[in-house]
Design a protein around this motif. Structure first.
Motif, PDB file in Angstrom:
ATOM      1  N   MET A  51      14.411  75.786  -4.474  1.00 49.53           N
ATOM      2  CA  MET A  51      15.841  75.463  -4.505  1.00 49.53           C
ATOM      3  C   MET A  51      16.622  76.326  -3.524  1.00 49.53           C
ATOM      4  N   GLY A  52      16.210  77.576  -3.415  1.00 51.12           N
ATOM      5  CA  GLY A  52      16.864  78.459  -2.448  1.00 51.12           C
ATOM      6  C   GLY A  52      16.580  78.034  -1.023  1.00 51.12           C
ATOM      7  N   LYS A  53      15.333  77.625  -0.758  1.00 55.37           N
ATOM      8  CA  LYS A  53      14.955  77.175   0.591  1.00 55.37           C
ATOM      9  C   LYS A  53      15.691  75.900   0.974  1.00 55.37           C
ATOM     10  N   ARG A  54      15.981  75.056  -0.001  1.00 54.38           N
ATOM     11  CA  ARG A  54      16.729  73.829   0.285  1.00 54.38           C
ATOM     12  C   ARG A  54      18.043  74.151   0.986  1.00 54.38           C
ATOM     13  N   ALA A  55      18.691  75.235   0.576  1.00 56.04           N
ATOM     14  CA  ALA A  55      19.939  75.649   1.230  1.00 56.04           C
ATOM     15  C   ALA A  55      19.653  76.384   2.535  1.00 56.04           C
ATOM     16  N   ALA A  56      18.621  77.218   2.524  1.00 57.77           N
ATOM     17  CA  ALA A  56      18.327  78.039   3.705  1.00 57.77           C
ATOM     18  C   ALA A  56      17.986  77.195   4.922  1.00 57.77           C
ATOM     19  N   VAL A  57      17.258  76.086   4.727  1.00 60.93           N
ATOM     20  CA  VAL A  57      16.865  75.273   5.880  1.00 60.93           C
ATOM     21  C   VAL A  57      18.065  74.590   6.533  1.00 60.93           C
ATOM     22  N   TYR A  58      19.158  74.497   5.809  1.00 66.05           N
ATOM     23  CA  TYR A  58      20.392  73.960   6.388  1.00 66.05           C
ATOM     24  C   TYR A  58      21.301  75.083   6.897  1.00 66.05           C
ATOM     25  N   ASN A  59      20.722  76.271   7.037  1.00 70.67           N
ATOM     26  CA  ASN A  59      21.422  77.437   7.579  1.00 70.67           C
ATOM     27  C   ASN A  59      22.545  77.941   6.675  1.00 70.67           C
ATOM     28  N   TYR A  60      22.175  78.071   5.400  1.00 70.19           N
ATOM     29  CA  TYR A  60      22.991  78.763   4.408  1.00 70.19           C
ATOM     30  C   TYR A  60      22.110  79.817   3.744  1.00 70.19           C
ATOM     31  N   VAL A  61      22.712  80.686   2.966  1.00 74.32           N
ATOM     32  CA  VAL A  61      21.943  81.553   2.083  1.00 74.32           C
ATOM     33  C   VAL A  61      21.789  80.801   0.769  1.00 74.32           C
ATOM     34  N   GLY A  62      20.555  80.639   0.317  1.00 76.13           N
ATOM     35  CA  GLY A  62      20.312  79.981  -0.958  1.00 76.13           C
ATOM     36  C   GLY A  62      20.169  81.015  -2.056  1.00 76.13           C
TER      37      GLY A  62
END
Length: 750
Positions: A254-265
């Motif tokens: 779930m954290g990576k889902r945000a990280a790959v869009y260049n956010y901190v998950g």
């Protein structure tokens, strides 16, 4: 006589054709099993492709086929069938990582054979090839896909083999199940340790993943996982998810889902999960805990001070809980398929559901999730059946399922939408203070659609100008928080329109870019309400929910024997009488034939049919209206279903409505019915749908009484329904459904 013998021989041969040779020694000898499974799989494939056994759903057919080919060691064709399955399942490669473990195993076995290399070397090459071929959004989700439960697969395989003990033949259905169980165990037991190590290496090359425990001011401890892309060294907005379905791989994914869009998950677990030793009381603590969590993440060096939230179902509810006391750093929420706590779960329109017991065990049995217990569907079906057949009170369901449960009992103590539920999420004027942008997604087949729409309607009711967008289409509970499948399983296998096959993730993170990074508004969001009309391949965009329809059609409860229209108010008052015996727990199922091709289940319902439509119409919105009834008891649970009978004679379920009559006017206060008096029951909070209904169709309306193992049984005494037993049934329930009752069908026209 010879003719009879010939027929008997043909019958015997047909029966034998349904069986395959499978030696009983294979059930106990793994060497023999290894030899026999490929031979068995080849025979099953032939039967699987025959017209009598071929599933109606192409998705199901291909899903079974690639597994059978793998069992037959036909790795090349298995990979091809899996690729075809993914294309059939979803467009635009959105399902490109689905069943990845089987593909990697097949690739490795093929490489081992073709290149004459060891299996470990082939496995490493296969994994690397697939991992490096994926775009980032697919990479984010593969951890849980590869992490199969080998012990459970072994257990399931053993159970399938035990069924064959002392037998030298196996029927088609059992053979298909055996091959699939074998493939599950063989695949994951062969690849898991090595693949998970390879996965960890790749993950560490790309991401920084850190987990720690946060201690709140009241002493509560929560586990939080933070994920960042290594290449992103400057502070970024944080996308926070509150997750009760805890697990190292789940939280990291779930954290990576945000990280790959260049956010901190950032993924925080609820109380009692992972490193938290606090009591786990689902839904009760988010409104208090998340304010401090948001405060913490907004002040970390990797954060630029802006926080958004995302997640579906319980995770969607959590965002509304966080909005009850808004932290200044929380700039937007994207609640998807949000549980409407006290609204549609654990009771839908004040009728408690049996599923609540299964779910409570799932999330409270340990510090992660009890997958084995939750997915033991035969067990839960037997529990619900045992309760229903016993006639015991609904309160006994927890004991019947294994042991008493305080959470279950506490929920049952609040049958109305009272302060217990109200304190968990915004209530009435609380919505007026929610002035951050909101994007809600749900679907026509989403089990929590009523909850998602409740928050949307309440926000608009109490806030003068909410910046709240809605996207609703032909999605189920999973699809409306991930991506639109090619098919949805609501009323059979329904092929959805191409324009509806969108990525909800892409939409959500385009929204975050728009709100948190001053990006462009997502193309789909042309207005506040964005809905897809099924069977038209179009999206429509309107400023508010009321504009989803431009007129209504009243469907009256009349028998039409005089040739009158179902859509015209009857001239004289009449009623249709219905009798339900709650003591009868073994009823004969009744069906009403609506065409030469199809029928509907009317076991506890009465049916009304419209005339054939002489023009196309577009049903768009949710059913409303009023039932005028007279009953001989103080309460009952009404159940309503609206079907389309299509020009080809097949039925299509358009909408449903379940409610407790005594709470229909006010879900927070019970108003018992007066036996023998004509009463009005309003129709509110039914399921939304938008669909083009073709000329030549007709509508079939079923109205009746809820009497099912899936829900409480309301005996009508006026006592707390959870405490009633079959001893309270008394005389059968008698309802007079008056013909001035109507269901109001919303219609859309450009």
């Amino acid at each position: 006589m010879k003719f009879k013998i010939l027929l008997a021989l043909v019958f015997v041969n047909l029966m034998q054709a349904q069986k395959f040779y499978f030696p009983k020694t294979a059930t106990t000898d793994s060497v023999i099993l290894e030899k026999q499974i490929p031979e068995l799989a080849l025979k099953v494939i032939t039967e699987h492709q025959s017209s009598k056994n071929k599933p109606k759903s192409t998705v199901t057919f291909l899903d079974n086929l690639f597994r059978l080919q793998l069992a037959a060691k036909d790795y090349k064709n298995s990979i091809t069938s899996l690729a075809d399955y993914r294309k059939e399942y979803a467009d635009h490669n959105m399902a490109g990582n689905k069943s990845l473990a089987y593909e990697i195993y097949s690739m490795a076995k093929q490489m081992e054979k073709d290149k004459k290399i060891s299996f470990p070397n082939a496995l490493q090459a296969a994994f690397t090839t697939k991992y490096e071929s994926y775009p980032d959004p697919l990479i984010a989700k593969i951890g849980t896909i590869l992490d199969g439960d080998v012990k459970e697969y072994k257990k399931s395989l053993k159970a399938a083999l035990d069924k064959q003990k002392d037998k030298d033949s196996i029927d088609y259905t059992s053979a298909l199940a055996l091959c699939k169980n074998y493939v599950n165990y063989k695949t994951y037991s062969s690849i898991k340790p090595q693949v998970m190590q390879l996965f960890k290496v790749k993950e560490q090359e790309k991401f920084i993943i850190e987990s720690k425990n946060l201690t709140l001011k009241n002493g509560t401890t929560l586990t939080i996982t933070v994920v960042r892309k290594k290449e992103n060294t400057s502070p970024l907005p944080v996308i926070l998810t509150n997750n009760i379905y805890a697990g190292e791989l789940v939280d990291a994914g779930m954290g990576k889902r945000a990280a790959v869009y260049n956010y901190v998950g950032a993924v925080v677990n609820t109380r009692g999960k992972r490193g938290s030793n606090d009591p786990n009381n689902p839904f009760e603590d988010e409104a208090q805990d998340l304010y401090e969590v948001i405060d913490w993440v907004s002040k970390q060096p990797w954060s630029n001070g802006k926080v958004g939230m995302i997640g579906g179902s319980y995770l969607g509810f959590s965002q509304w809980a966080a909005a009850k006391k808004l932290h200044p750093a929380l700039k937007t929420i994207v609640p998807q398929v949000s549980v409407g706590i006290g609204i549609d779960y654990p009771a839908q329109n004040n009728v408690f559901m049996s599923y609540m017991m299964q779910w409570i065990r799932y999330v409270t049995n340990n510090k992660l999730t009890d997958e084995a217990t939750f997915t033991n569907y035969p067990k839960w079906d037997s529990v619900n059946t045992a309760w229903y057949k016993s006639g015991r009170s609904f309160r006994a369901l927890d004991s019947i399922s294994g042991k008493p449960n305080k959470i279950f009992q506490r929920w049952l103590d609040h049958p109305g939408y009272d302060k217990y539920w109200q304190k968990m999420v915004p209530y009435k004027k609380d919505f007026a203070k929610i002035n951050i942008p909101v994007l809600t997604t749900t679907g026509y087949y989403d089990a929590d659609q009523i909850g998602a729409m409740y928050y949307y309607k309440q926000h608009h009711k109490y806030n003068k100008n909410p910046n709240h967008y809605l996207v609703i289409g032909p999605y189920d509970h999973a699809g409306a928080q991930s991506y639109g499948y090619n098919y949805v399983y609501g009323s059979g296998s329904i092929l959805i329109d191409p324009v509806a096959r969108i990525s909800i993730d892409e939409l959500a993170f385009s929204w975050f870019d728009y709100i948190l990074k001053d990006g462009k508004k997502p193309e789909l969001l042309k207005d506040k309400v964005n809905f897809q009309i099924m069977n038209s391949n179009t999206w429509k965009h309107v400023p508010d929910l009321d504009k989803m329809h431009s007129s209504t059609l009243k469907f009256y409860l009349q028998d039409r024997k005089d040739g009158s229209s179902a859509f015209e108010k009857p001239k004289t008052e009449q009623f249709t009488k219905q009798t339900i015996d709650f003591k009868d727990r073994d009823p004969k199922y009744l069906y009403h034939k609506v065409s030469k091709q199809d029928s509907v289940n009317v076991t506890h319902s009465i049916h009304f049919e419209s005339e054939v439509l002489d023009r196309d119409i577009v049903l768009s919105g949710n059913l409303s209206g009023v039932f005028n009834v007279s009953v001989n008891k103080k309460d009952f649970d009404s159940n309503t279903l609206l079907y389309q009978v299509q020009p080809d004679g097949k039925t299509f379920l358009l909408s449903t409505h379940l409610t407790r009559a005594s709470y229909a006017k006010d879900n927070s206060k019970r108003h018992l019915l007066k036996p023998g008096r004509k009463e009005q029951i309003p129709i509110k909070n039914s399921f939304f749908m938008s669909k083009k209904i073709e000329k030549g169709s007709k509508l079939v309306l079923l109205v009746g009484v809820n009497k099912s193992k899936s829900w409480q049984v309301n005996y009508g005494t006026g006592k707390n329904v959870s405490d009633e037993t079959i001893k309270d049934a008394g005389e059968p329930l008698e309802i007079k459904w008056y013909n001035d009752s109507y269901v109001e069908i919303p219609l859309y026209k450009d």
